[in-house]
Design a protein around this motif. Sequence first.
Motif, PDB file in Angstrom:
ATOM      1  N   LYS A 142       0.645   6.010  -7.433  1.00 36.85           N
ATOM      2  CA  LYS A 142      -0.545   6.734  -7.897  1.00 36.85           C
ATOM      3  C   LYS A 142      -0.209   8.133  -8.408  1.00 36.85           C
ATOM      4  O   LYS A 142      -0.967   8.716  -9.188  1.00 36.85           O
ATOM      5  CB  LYS A 142      -1.576   6.823  -6.770  1.00 36.85           C
ATOM      6  N   PHE A 143       0.938   8.687  -7.998  1.00 34.54           N
ATOM      7  CA  PHE A 143       1.351  10.010  -8.482  1.00 34.54           C
ATOM      8  C   PHE A 143       2.003   9.936  -9.858  1.00 34.54           C
ATOM      9  O   PHE A 143       2.187  10.960 -10.517  1.00 34.54           O
ATOM     10  CB  PHE A 143       2.327  10.653  -7.493  1.00 34.54           C
ATOM     11  N   PHE A 144       2.362   8.740 -10.306  1.00 36.15           N
ATOM     12  CA  PHE A 144       3.086   8.588 -11.563  1.00 36.15           C
ATOM     13  C   PHE A 144       2.329   7.780 -12.614  1.00 36.15           C
ATOM     14  O   PHE A 144       2.604   7.917 -13.805  1.00 36.15           O
ATOM     15  CB  PHE A 144       4.440   7.904 -11.304  1.00 36.15           C
ATOM     16  N   LEU A 145       1.398   6.933 -12.174  1.00 38.74           N
ATOM     17  CA  LEU A 145       0.689   6.058 -13.100  1.00 38.74           C
ATOM     18  C   LEU A 145      -0.787   6.422 -13.142  1.00 38.74           C
ATOM     19  O   LEU A 145      -1.381   6.774 -12.124  1.00 38.74           O
ATOM     20  CB  LEU A 145       0.845   4.591 -12.676  1.00 38.74           C
ATOM     21  N   ARG A 146      -1.369   6.304 -14.310  1.00 34.26           N
ATOM     22  CA  ARG A 146      -2.787   6.605 -14.476  1.00 34.26           C
ATOM     23  C   ARG A 146      -3.437   5.566 -15.378  1.00 34.26           C
ATOM     24  O   ARG A 146      -2.773   4.885 -16.153  1.00 34.26           O
ATOM     25  CB  ARG A 146      -2.970   7.994 -15.124  1.00 34.26           C
ATOM     26  N   GLY A 147      -4.758   5.467 -15.279  1.00 35.49           N
ATOM     27  CA  GLY A 147      -5.552   4.678 -16.199  1.00 35.49           C
ATOM     28  C   GLY A 147      -5.216   3.207 -16.216  1.00 35.49           C
ATOM     29  O   GLY A 147      -4.819   2.606 -15.207  1.00 35.49           O
ATOM     30  N   PRO A 148      -5.360   2.580 -17.408  1.00 38.09           N
ATOM     31  CA  PRO A 148      -5.140   1.127 -17.512  1.00 38.09           C
ATOM     32  C   PRO A 148      -3.749   0.681 -17.085  1.00 38.09           C
ATOM     33  O   PRO A 148      -3.593  -0.419 -16.544  1.00 38.09           O
ATOM     34  CB  PRO A 148      -5.379   0.849 -19.003  1.00 38.09           C
ATOM     35  N   ASN A 191       0.817  -1.209   0.000  1.00 42.31           N
ATOM     36  CA  ASN A 191       0.000   0.000   0.000  1.00 42.31           C
ATOM     37  C   ASN A 191       0.850   1.259   0.000  1.00 42.31           C
ATOM     38  O   ASN A 191       0.496   2.260  -0.629  1.00 42.31           O
ATOM     39  CB  ASN A 191      -0.952  -0.011   1.184  1.00 42.31           C
ATOM     40  N   LEU A 192       1.962   1.245   0.694  1.00 44.95           N
ATOM     41  CA  LEU A 192       2.874   2.394   0.670  1.00 44.95           C
ATOM     42  C   LEU A 192       3.459   2.587  -0.727  1.00 44.95           C
ATOM     43  O   LEU A 192       3.552   3.719  -1.231  1.00 44.95           O
ATOM     44  CB  LEU A 192       3.996   2.191   1.692  1.00 44.95           C
ATOM     45  N   ILE A 193       3.841   1.483  -1.361  1.00 39.97           N
ATOM     46  CA  ILE A 193       4.348   1.571  -2.729  1.00 39.97           C
ATOM     47  C   ILE A 193       3.264   2.073  -3.678  1.00 39.97           C
ATOM     48  O   ILE A 193       3.498   2.941  -4.528  1.00 39.97           O
ATOM     49  CB  ILE A 193       4.879   0.194  -3.187  1.00 39.97           C
ATOM     50  N   VAL A 219      -0.481  -2.511 -13.265  1.00 37.80           N
ATOM     51  CA  VAL A 219       0.602  -2.589 -12.286  1.00 37.80           C
ATOM     52  C   VAL A 219       0.044  -2.902 -10.896  1.00 37.80           C
ATOM     53  O   VAL A 219       0.584  -3.739 -10.160  1.00 37.80           O
ATOM     54  CB  VAL A 219       1.404  -1.274 -12.260  1.00 37.80           C
ATOM     55  N   GLY A 220      -1.054  -2.258 -10.538  1.00 40.89           N
ATOM     56  CA  GLY A 220      -1.659  -2.481  -9.226  1.00 40.89           C
ATOM     57  C   GLY A 220      -2.131  -3.907  -9.037  1.00 40.89           C
ATOM     58  O   GLY A 220      -1.919  -4.504  -7.976  1.00 40.89           O
ATOM     59  N   ARG A 221      -2.749  -4.473 -10.060  1.00 37.29           N
ATOM     60  CA  ARG A 221      -3.249  -5.849  -9.952  1.00 37.29           C
ATOM     61  C   ARG A 221      -2.099  -6.842  -9.878  1.00 37.29           C
ATOM     62  O   ARG A 221      -2.144  -7.800  -9.086  1.00 37.29           O
ATOM     63  CB  ARG A 221      -4.149  -6.164 -11.140  1.00 37.29           C
ATOM     64  N   ALA A 222      -1.068  -6.628 -10.672  1.00 35.61           N
ATOM     65  CA  ALA A 222       0.074  -7.544 -10.643  1.00 35.61           C
ATOM     66  C   ALA A 222       0.785  -7.472  -9.295  1.00 35.61           C
ATOM     67  O   ALA A 222       1.197  -8.498  -8.742  1.00 35.61           O
ATOM     68  CB  ALA A 222       1.039  -7.203 -11.775  1.00 35.61           C
ATOM     69  N   LEU A 279      -5.294   1.729  -6.710  1.00 33.94           N
ATOM     70  CA  LEU A 279      -4.391   1.663  -7.860  1.00 33.94           C
ATOM     71  C   LEU A 279      -4.818   0.555  -8.818  1.00 33.94           C
ATOM     72  O   LEU A 279      -4.760   0.714 -10.042  1.00 33.94           O
ATOM     73  CB  LEU A 279      -2.957   1.422  -7.387  1.00 33.94           C
ATOM     74  N   ALA A 280      -5.247  -0.572  -8.270  1.00 39.84           N
ATOM     75  CA  ALA A 280      -5.637  -1.727  -9.090  1.00 39.84           C
ATOM     76  C   ALA A 280      -7.016  -1.567  -9.718  1.00 39.84           C
ATOM     77  O   ALA A 280      -7.420  -2.400 -10.538  1.00 39.84           O
ATOM     78  CB  ALA A 280      -5.603  -2.990  -8.244  1.00 39.84           C
ATOM     79  N   GLY A 281      -7.753  -0.521  -9.343  1.00 38.27           N
ATOM     80  CA  GLY A 281      -9.067  -0.302  -9.927  1.00 38.27           C
ATOM     81  C   GLY A 281     -10.124  -1.250  -9.424  1.00 38.27           C
ATOM     82  O   GLY A 281     -11.020  -1.663 -10.172  1.00 38.27           O
TER      83      GLY A 281
END
Length: 263
Positions: free
Chosen positions: A53-59, A46-48, A64-67, A145-147
């Motif tokens: 979340k400040f660098f990655l957006r959308g799909p 969760n810290l990572i 990345v979040g799911r993996a 992050l994982a949506g």
Amino acid sequence: MKPVSVDVDEVPLAQADGPAWPLRVLLGAWLLVLLAWLGVISIAWNLIAFVLKFFLRGPVARRVGRAGIAYGYRFYWACARASGLMRLEAESLDALRDVPGGLLIAANHPSLLDALMIVARLPRSACIMKGSLMRNPFLGAGAGLAGYVVNDSTRLMLRTAVERLDEGCQLVAFPEGTRSPAPGQMHPFSRSIALIALRARVPVQAVVIETDSPYLGKGWPLWKLPPVPIVFRARLGERFEPAGDAEQLSARMEEYFRQELRK
């Protein structure tokens, strides 16, 4: 002092005539350590995820979040098996990893560990979860992050779930809506899972979770030692095509699960 090794696969630890209370206390403490380790892994990711979340957006962020969640929980299950207290048998789910397109995965819900078992095998998966869990410090940033899909609002849940499935997500849901009353038993299914499948025009893959352990089921205290080793088996079941209306599809799925759990 030479360490003593206990093979919990050969000792009936939780029977009434089982080992003396010092060993039960020791194993209960070891089980709590294992749960604490799950908390450490969850907080670390969760810290990572909070930073990502400040660098990655959308799909891209969602992939990345799911993996990250999948491989983190897979590491936890490897640790659980190494501890000798708990093991998961869910390798059959790996067959879903290369299934193209969106897929709705429906499972029965005997314990709090069910979602962890499924997403650990499927790096493209996300869950439908309660809004309170999304605000949980152990889960919130990573789930965001994982949506993951929040079920606070039925209308919003349906719309978001369809969007995720259109992206090719493997969406994990528990049609009972809460944990099962006891191993081998189920609550009635909600038709919302069938409704999502029909709106997204994706099949529903049944995953049957089998266990005779009450651990982390309804009403089971965290501190109480269950019979060990704790074994969960997750296996692929029938795949339901999105046909008929939501009531009919939900009834067919519920009847299928009840039959499978009676075997």
